[in-house]
Design a protein around this motif. Structure first.
Motif, PDB file in Angstrom:
ATOM      1  N   GLU A  22     -12.558  -2.498   5.405  1.00 58.34           N
ATOM      2  CA  GLU A  22     -13.674  -3.429   5.214  1.00 58.34           C
ATOM      3  C   GLU A  22     -13.689  -3.988   3.800  1.00 58.34           C
ATOM      4  OE1 GLU A  22     -15.998  -4.676   7.390  1.00 58.34           O
ATOM      5  OE2 GLU A  22     -14.699  -3.743   8.901  1.00 58.34           O
ATOM      6  N   THR A  23     -13.427  -3.104   2.833  1.00 59.87           N
ATOM      7  CA  THR A  23     -13.453  -3.495   1.430  1.00 59.87           C
ATOM      8  C   THR A  23     -12.382  -2.723   0.673  1.00 59.87           C
ATOM      9  OG1 THR A  23     -14.789  -3.614  -0.587  1.00 59.87           O
ATOM     10  CG2 THR A  23     -15.267  -1.815   0.935  1.00 59.87           C
ATOM     11  N   LEU A  24     -11.905  -3.293  -0.399  1.00 64.73           N
ATOM     12  CA  LEU A  24     -10.877  -2.641  -1.210  1.00 64.73           C
ATOM     13  C   LEU A  24     -11.466  -1.836  -2.363  1.00 64.73           C
ATOM     14  CD1 LEU A  24      -8.406  -5.646  -1.351  1.00 64.73           C
ATOM     15  CD2 LEU A  24      -8.156  -3.552   0.000  1.00 64.73           C
ATOM     16  N   GLU A  25     -12.755  -1.979  -2.621  1.00 67.59           N
ATOM     17  CA  GLU A  25     -13.361  -1.362  -3.802  1.00 67.59           C
ATOM     18  C   GLU A  25     -13.280   0.158  -3.804  1.00 67.59           C
ATOM     19  OE1 GLU A  25     -13.806  -3.327  -6.327  1.00 67.59           O
ATOM     20  OE2 GLU A  25     -13.238  -4.868  -4.891  1.00 67.59           O
ATOM     21  N   GLN A  26     -13.527   0.804  -2.679  1.00 68.17           N
ATOM     22  CA  GLN A  26     -13.478   2.266  -2.634  1.00 68.17           C
ATOM     23  C   GLN A  26     -12.055   2.773  -2.868  1.00 68.17           C
ATOM     24  OE1 GLN A  26     -16.090   4.518  -2.512  1.00 68.17           O
ATOM     25  NE2 GLN A  26     -14.415   5.870  -3.110  1.00 68.17           N
ATOM     26  N   ILE A  27     -11.078   2.098  -2.300  1.00 67.38           N
ATOM     27  CA  ILE A  27      -9.683   2.483  -2.512  1.00 67.38           C
ATOM     28  C   ILE A  27      -9.313   2.309  -3.985  1.00 67.38           C
ATOM     29  CG2 ILE A  27      -7.270   1.949  -1.943  1.00 67.38           C
ATOM     30  CD1 ILE A  27      -8.767   3.335   0.325  1.00 67.38           C
ATOM     31  N   ARG A  28      -9.743   1.202  -4.581  1.00 67.16           N
ATOM     32  CA  ARG A  28      -9.486   0.961  -6.002  1.00 67.16           C
ATOM     33  C   ARG A  28     -10.064   2.099  -6.849  1.00 67.16           C
ATOM     34  NH1 ARG A  28     -10.436  -4.288  -5.465  1.00 67.16           N
ATOM     35  NH2 ARG A  28      -8.452  -5.308  -5.684  1.00 67.16           N
ATOM     36  N   ALA A  29     -11.292   2.509  -6.540  1.00 64.70           N
ATOM     37  CA  ALA A  29     -11.941   3.604  -7.272  1.00 64.70           C
ATOM     38  C   ALA A  29     -11.195   4.921  -7.058  1.00 64.70           C
ATOM     39  CB  ALA A  29     -13.401   3.737  -6.835  1.00 64.70           C
ATOM     40  N   ASP A  30     -10.767   5.192  -5.823  1.00 64.49           N
ATOM     41  CA  ASP A  30     -10.016   6.421  -5.531  1.00 64.49           C
ATOM     42  C   ASP A  30      -8.688   6.441  -6.283  1.00 64.49           C
ATOM     43  OD1 ASP A  30     -12.053   7.228  -3.860  1.00 64.49           O
ATOM     44  OD2 ASP A  30     -10.965   6.793  -1.997  1.00 64.49           O
ATOM     45  N   LEU A  31      -8.008   5.312  -6.333  1.00 63.92           N
ATOM     46  CA  LEU A  31      -6.741   5.238  -7.060  1.00 63.92           C
ATOM     47  C   LEU A  31      -6.962   5.505  -8.544  1.00 63.92           C
ATOM     48  CD1 LEU A  31      -5.119   2.161  -5.290  1.00 63.92           C
ATOM     49  CD2 LEU A  31      -4.282   4.522  -5.223  1.00 63.92           C
ATOM     50  N   ASP A 118      -2.889  -6.631  -5.360  1.00 61.09           N
ATOM     51  CA  ASP A 118      -2.802  -5.703  -6.487  1.00 61.09           C
ATOM     52  C   ASP A 118      -1.873  -4.575  -6.068  1.00 61.09           C
ATOM     53  OD1 ASP A 118      -4.727  -7.174  -7.878  1.00 61.09           O
ATOM     54  OD2 ASP A 118      -6.378  -5.888  -7.232  1.00 61.09           O
ATOM     55  N   ILE A 119      -1.020  -4.121  -6.978  1.00 67.04           N
ATOM     56  CA  ILE A 119      -0.074  -3.043  -6.680  1.00 67.04           C
ATOM     57  C   ILE A 119      -0.261  -1.920  -7.689  1.00 67.04           C
ATOM     58  CG2 ILE A 119       2.351  -2.377  -6.423  1.00 67.04           C
ATOM     59  CD1 ILE A 119       2.958  -5.362  -5.868  1.00 67.04           C
ATOM     60  N   TYR A 120      -0.341  -0.700  -7.164  1.00 66.42           N
ATOM     61  CA  TYR A 120      -0.478   0.506  -7.981  1.00 66.42           C
ATOM     62  C   TYR A 120       0.629   1.486  -7.636  1.00 66.42           C
ATOM     63  CZ  TYR A 120      -5.270  -1.112  -8.758  1.00 66.42           C
ATOM     64  OH  TYR A 120      -6.373  -1.857  -9.095  1.00 66.42           O
ATOM     65  N   PHE A 121       0.988   2.335  -8.589  1.00 67.57           N
ATOM     66  CA  PHE A 121       1.929   3.430  -8.368  1.00 67.57           C
ATOM     67  C   PHE A 121       1.179   4.740  -8.538  1.00 67.57           C
ATOM     68  CE2 PHE A 121       5.282   0.518 -10.451  1.00 67.57           C
ATOM     69  CZ  PHE A 121       5.552  -0.102  -9.249  1.00 67.57           C
ATOM     70  N   LEU A 122       1.422   5.659  -7.625  1.00 62.82           N
ATOM     71  CA  LEU A 122       0.862   6.995  -7.726  1.00 62.82           C
ATOM     72  C   LEU A 122       1.887   7.969  -7.157  1.00 62.82           C
ATOM     73  CD1 LEU A 122      -1.536   8.673  -8.623  1.00 62.82           C
ATOM     74  CD2 LEU A 122      -2.570   8.315  -6.391  1.00 62.82           C
ATOM     75  N   GLY A 123       2.482   8.754  -8.030  1.00 64.46           N
ATOM     76  CA  GLY A 123       3.550   9.650  -7.604  1.00 64.46           C
ATOM     77  C   GLY A 123       4.723   8.850  -7.075  1.00 64.46           C
ATOM     78  N   ASP A 124       5.216   9.232  -5.905  1.00 64.93           N
ATOM     79  CA  ASP A 124       6.351   8.548  -5.290  1.00 64.93           C
ATOM     80  C   ASP A 124       5.973   7.242  -4.603  1.00 64.93           C
ATOM     81  OD1 ASP A 124       8.259  10.554  -5.894  1.00 64.93           O
ATOM     82  OD2 ASP A 124       7.539  11.761  -4.210  1.00 64.93           O
ATOM     83  N   PHE A 125       4.696   6.976  -4.479  1.00 65.39           N
ATOM     84  CA  PHE A 125       4.218   5.903  -3.607  1.00 65.39           C
ATOM     85  C   PHE A 125       3.804   4.662  -4.377  1.00 65.39           C
ATOM     86  CE2 PHE A 125       3.176  10.062  -1.870  1.00 65.39           C
ATOM     87  CZ  PHE A 125       3.921  10.025  -0.700  1.00 65.39           C
ATOM     88  N   HIS A 126       3.958   3.524  -3.710  1.00 60.82           N
ATOM     89  CA  HIS A 126       3.296   2.322  -4.206  1.00 60.82           C
ATOM     90  C   HIS A 126       2.223   1.955  -3.187  1.00 60.82           C
ATOM     91  CE1 HIS A 126       7.073   0.689  -2.351  1.00 60.82           C
ATOM     92  NE2 HIS A 126       6.309  -0.280  -1.923  1.00 60.82           N
ATOM     93  N   VAL A 127       1.073   1.611  -3.726  1.00 60.89           N
ATOM     94  CA  VAL A 127      -0.097   1.296  -2.915  1.00 60.89           C
ATOM     95  C   VAL A 127      -0.464  -0.151  -3.209  1.00 60.89           C
ATOM     96  CG1 VAL A 127      -2.487   1.902  -2.370  1.00 60.89           C
ATOM     97  CG2 VAL A 127      -0.879   3.701  -3.085  1.00 60.89           C
ATOM     98  N   THR A 128      -0.535  -0.927  -2.153  1.00 59.73           N
ATOM     99  CA  THR A 128      -0.784  -2.356  -2.268  1.00 59.73           C
ATOM    100  C   THR A 128      -2.138  -2.675  -1.655  1.00 59.73           C
ATOM    101  OG1 THR A 128       1.598  -2.699  -2.035  1.00 59.73           O
ATOM    102  CG2 THR A 128       0.188  -4.607  -1.745  1.00 59.73           C
ATOM    103  N   LEU A 129      -2.955  -3.371  -2.414  1.00 56.76           N
ATOM    104  CA  LEU A 129      -4.271  -3.803  -1.933  1.00 56.76           C
ATOM    105  C   LEU A 129      -4.200  -5.298  -1.706  1.00 56.76           C
ATOM    106  CD1 LEU A 129      -6.564  -1.842  -4.425  1.00 56.76           C
ATOM    107  CD2 LEU A 129      -5.467  -1.033  -2.327  1.00 56.76           C
ATOM    108  N   ASP A 130      -4.382  -5.713  -0.461  1.00 59.10           N
ATOM    109  CA  ASP A 130      -4.213  -7.114  -0.082  1.00 59.10           C
ATOM    110  C   ASP A 130      -5.474  -7.690   0.520  1.00 59.10           C
ATOM    111  OD1 ASP A 130      -1.507  -7.120  -0.767  1.00 59.10           O
ATOM    112  OD2 ASP A 130      -0.859  -6.583   1.251  1.00 59.10           O
ATOM    113  N   ASN A 131      -5.712  -8.959   0.223  1.00 64.13           N
ATOM    114  CA  ASN A 131      -6.758  -9.712   0.900  1.00 64.13           C
ATOM    115  C   ASN A 131      -6.149 -11.025   1.347  1.00 64.13           C
ATOM    116  OD1 ASN A 131      -9.080 -11.836   0.936  1.00 64.13           O
ATOM    117  ND2 ASN A 131     -10.000  -9.831   1.266  1.00 64.13           N
ATOM    118  N   LEU A 132      -6.233 -11.282   2.641  1.00 64.71           N
ATOM    119  CA  LEU A 132      -5.705 -12.514   3.218  1.00 64.71           C
ATOM    120  C   LEU A 132      -6.883 -13.309   3.757  1.00 64.71           C
ATOM    121  CD1 LEU A 132      -3.420 -10.213   3.566  1.00 64.71           C
ATOM    122  CD2 LEU A 132      -2.315 -11.957   4.936  1.00 64.71           C
ATOM    123  N   GLU A 133      -7.087 -14.481   3.199  1.00 66.76           N
ATOM    124  CA  GLU A 133      -8.225 -15.296   3.601  1.00 66.76           C
ATOM    125  C   GLU A 133      -8.221 -15.520   5.109  1.00 66.76           C
ATOM    126  OE1 GLU A 133     -10.087 -19.670   2.664  1.00 66.76           O
ATOM    127  OE2 GLU A 133      -8.985 -18.652   1.076  1.00 66.76           O
TER     128      GLU A 133
END
Length: 187
Positions: A22-31, A118-133
């Motif tokens: 629904e929203t990327l904000e919580q994931i951003r905060a968790d990262l 937005d792309i983040y790295f955490l350990g072995d993983f890359h986490v991508t946060l996307d919004n497509l209009e």
């Protein structure tokens, strides 16, 4: 670019899981709370899908994509498939020249989509946060590898890490963005 990608984008295979949120904000905060490192923030990415006039790549489960990223200035040529995990990418300098060369080889534009990423790295993983209009928000958790024998292990690890981020299997999106876009357009 905010940090060096290291080996995060090296490999012939990409194990990736995409989740609709629904929203990327919580994931951003968790990262942030987990110490994720920002790689690229605020990019607008345009993916130009290429195929032959007879659509043979799509028919074979393959994709050729030219990805133009702004403001980072990065340009990627991405070849996906056959198979869900096969993915090879390389950096290019000039998207216009690349499109001209691919057109000379017979490729034409088969679709285009733009996303805020937005792309983040955490350990072995890359986490991508996307919004497509018009299509929504998505989180991709992925890892690249050259070792085909470890794909099953990486799949388990990616899925476990996604659960740590609060991404539920019920929100798993198995379609590509291109397929989601085509479905939304009634194709």
């Amino acid at each position: 670019m905010l940090c060096d990608p290291g080996d995060h984008f090296k490999g012939r295979y990409e194990v990736e899981r995409k989740y609709r949120v629904e929203t990327l904000e919580q994931i951003r905060a968790d990262l942030a709370s987990k110490g994720a490192v920002a790689f690229a923030l605020g990019n607008q990415e345009t993916d130009i899908f290429l195929d032959m006039p007879d659509r043979r790549l799509a028919g074979a489960g393959q994709q050729q994509v030219l990805r133009i990223m702004r403001p980072s200035g990065r340009v990627l040529w991405i070849c996906k498939g056959p198979g869900a995990d096969r993915c090879v990418a390389m950096d290019l300098d000039d998207p216009d020249k690349a499109l001209e060369m691919l057109a000379a080889l017979g490729f034409g534009e088969a679709g285009r989509l733009t996303k805020a990423r937005d792309i983040y790295f955490l350990g072995d993983f890359h986490v991508t946060l996307d919004n497509l209009e018009g299509l929504g928000s998505f989180v991709e958790v992925a890892v690249m590898t050259d070792d085909a024998e470890k794909l099953a292990n990486w799949t388990e690890r990616v899925e476990a890490f996604a659960l740590e981020l609060g991404l539920e299997t019920t929100s798993l999106e198995n379609r590509s963005y291109r397929a989601i876009m085509a479905s939304a357009q009634g194709r």
